[in-house]
Enzyme design. Structure first.
Site, PDB file in Angstrom:
ATOM      1  N   THR A 168       0.869  -1.170   0.000  1.00  0.00           N
ATOM      2  CA  THR A 168       0.000   0.000   0.000  1.00  0.00           C
ATOM      3  C   THR A 168       0.911   1.226   0.000  1.00  0.00           C
ATOM      4  O   THR A 168       1.945   1.253   0.653  1.00  0.00           O
ATOM      5  CB  THR A 168      -1.044  -0.020   1.144  1.00  0.00           C
ATOM      6  OG1 THR A 168      -2.056   0.940   0.871  1.00  0.00           O
ATOM      7  CG2 THR A 168      -0.443   0.236   2.516  1.00  0.00           C
ATOM      8  N   HIS A 173      -5.945  -0.993   4.609  1.00  0.00           N
ATOM      9  CA  HIS A 173      -5.521   0.414   4.649  1.00  0.00           C
ATOM     10  C   HIS A 173      -6.713   1.222   5.174  1.00  0.00           C
ATOM     11  O   HIS A 173      -7.606   1.580   4.420  1.00  0.00           O
ATOM     12  CB  HIS A 173      -5.138   0.841   3.221  1.00  0.00           C
ATOM     13  CG  HIS A 173      -4.669   2.245   3.064  1.00  0.00           C
ATOM     14  ND1 HIS A 173      -3.753   2.604   2.096  1.00  0.00           N
ATOM     15  CD2 HIS A 173      -4.967   3.400   3.708  1.00  0.00           C
ATOM     16  CE1 HIS A 173      -3.514   3.912   2.165  1.00  0.00           C
ATOM     17  NE2 HIS A 173      -4.255   4.416   3.129  1.00  0.00           N
ATOM     18  N   CYS A 218      -3.550   7.699   7.572  1.00  0.00           N
ATOM     19  CA  CYS A 218      -4.171   6.372   7.507  1.00  0.00           C
ATOM     20  C   CYS A 218      -3.237   5.357   8.161  1.00  0.00           C
ATOM     21  O   CYS A 218      -2.060   5.627   8.364  1.00  0.00           O
ATOM     22  CB  CYS A 218      -4.399   5.957   6.059  1.00  0.00           C
ATOM     23  SG  CYS A 218      -5.544   7.016   5.174  1.00  0.00           S
TER      24      CYS A 218
END
Lengths: 160, 200
Positions: free
Chosen positions: A22, A45, A28
């Protein structure tokens, strides 16, 4: 190398030799789960700590609480054993800073706390983490050994 | 708020705010530079989270983000985003030199531009809605696009799966500056804006 990308508010489960990545985690949080016996890896995520904050929750992968649960469920479906699972947690930065406190800017910290709480509830051990700070991170989860590569711009690269 | 509601009247109104704001910003930049600054017709888009990083060339692309808080009648944030090339072009125009990297003075100059550009849009929002809006001192970050964009994405994530983007290209002579502005009122302010515009 077969690298599968996990987007924002997204999750994926793969078996070795496929890998998961990711890109550009900011506030995040990326939660990497790994079953080392069955060589099954999962990555979510998440963007927000709790699905309680929103009325209609269409996307479970967006939240720490529902995202972790869904990831575990999907890994079990793929043949993982819940008791084998270990976790690595990355992200939760504060990208911008202001003098006055602003709850939305502390979201990174809140995301990390909510993630840890949910993992603890599920009895999944956190074996390593790279969280906080004020910079972005890209991660790559190696399904062969569960190692997690963390890349940054100007803050080095490491394996956790 | 679902995306279909967004796409009709509301989008038109937001486009108008984008147009007037960009015009104001071009004028302000021209005054600052004492040069003629042209701009294209701004593109106003509602886009999905997952497409957000793609519009700036991928999650890992190095970008400059300038973030400001909104206060008073409208609460929320503004993010002004520049790709590295545009940021350097802009610094060279402002400081009248040829830098290749951003130093402290460049960063301070860019923050000031962020301030001016954000004010331009906020004034246009204020003029169209009659709502009082003030902005904070800007905070600037240079990092991966994905990481910087996560901040507005999270903020809009509480409201919907889509974000509002105003894209403008400013042009001075041969120099292009591509700016992307995310207007992010909180959910209550959002309703206030729409109701004052007569679309809610």
């Amino acid at each position: 190398m077969d690298m599968i990308k996990v987007g924002m508010a997204d999750l994926k489960v793969v078996k070795a030799p496929k890998m998961l990545t990711t890109l550009g985690l900011g506030s995040c949080v990326g939660i990497a789960l790994y079953d080392k016996i069955n060589k099954i890896a999962g990555l979510v995520h998440i963007m927000l700590p709790s699905s309680d904050e929103i009325k209609k929750n269409q996307n479970k992968a967006k939240f720490a609480d529902t995202g972790v649960i869904l990831l575990v469920e999907n890994m079990i479906k793929e043949g993982a054993d819940k008791t084998n699972l270990t976790a690595k947690v990355v992200g939760g930065s504060q990208m911008f800073s202001f003098k006055k406190n602003n709850s939305i800017l502390k979201i990174g910290e809140r995301n990390v706390l909510a993630t840890k709480k949910k993992l603890q509830e599920l009895n999944i051990q956190i074996v390593s983490e790279d969280t906080g700070g004020n910079y972005g991170r890209t991660i790559q989860l190696n399904t062969k050994d569960g190692s997690l590569l963390v890349k940054t711009i100007g803050h080095g690269t490491k394996i956790i | 708020m679902d995306s279909e509601n967004f796409n009709s009247t509301i989008l038109d109104v937001l486009k108008e705010i984008g147009n007037i704001g960009s015009g104001n910003a071009a004028t302000a930049l021209a005054n600052m530079l004492s040069k003629r600054v042209n701009m294209n017709v701004p593109k106003v888009k509602i886009i999905e989270f997952k497409d957000v990083p793609m519009i700036v060339g991928g999650e890992e692309k190095l970008v400059v983000g300038i973030y400001l808080n909104l206060r008073d009648d409208v609460k929320g944030n503004i993010l002004f985003l520049l790709d590295m090339e545009s940021a350097i072009n802009l610094v060279n125009l402002l400081l009248n030199k040829k830098v290749k990297e951003l130093d402290d003075i460049s960063i301070s100059a860019l923050s000031e531009v962020g301030n001016i550009v954000a004010s331009s849009y906020v004034n246009s929002l204020s003029a169209l809605t009659g709502l009082k809006v003030k902005i904070s001192v800007p905070s600037l970050a240079i990092d991966m696009a994905g990481a910087i964009l996560s901040v507005p994405a999270i903020q809009f994530g509480l409201i919907s799966d889509h974000v509002l983007l105003i894209e403008t290209i400013f042009k001075e002579g041969e120099n292009f500056v591509k700016g992307k502005l995310f207007l992010l009122p909180d959910i209550d302010s959002y309703k206030k804006i729409l109701s004052n515009l007569g679309v809610l």
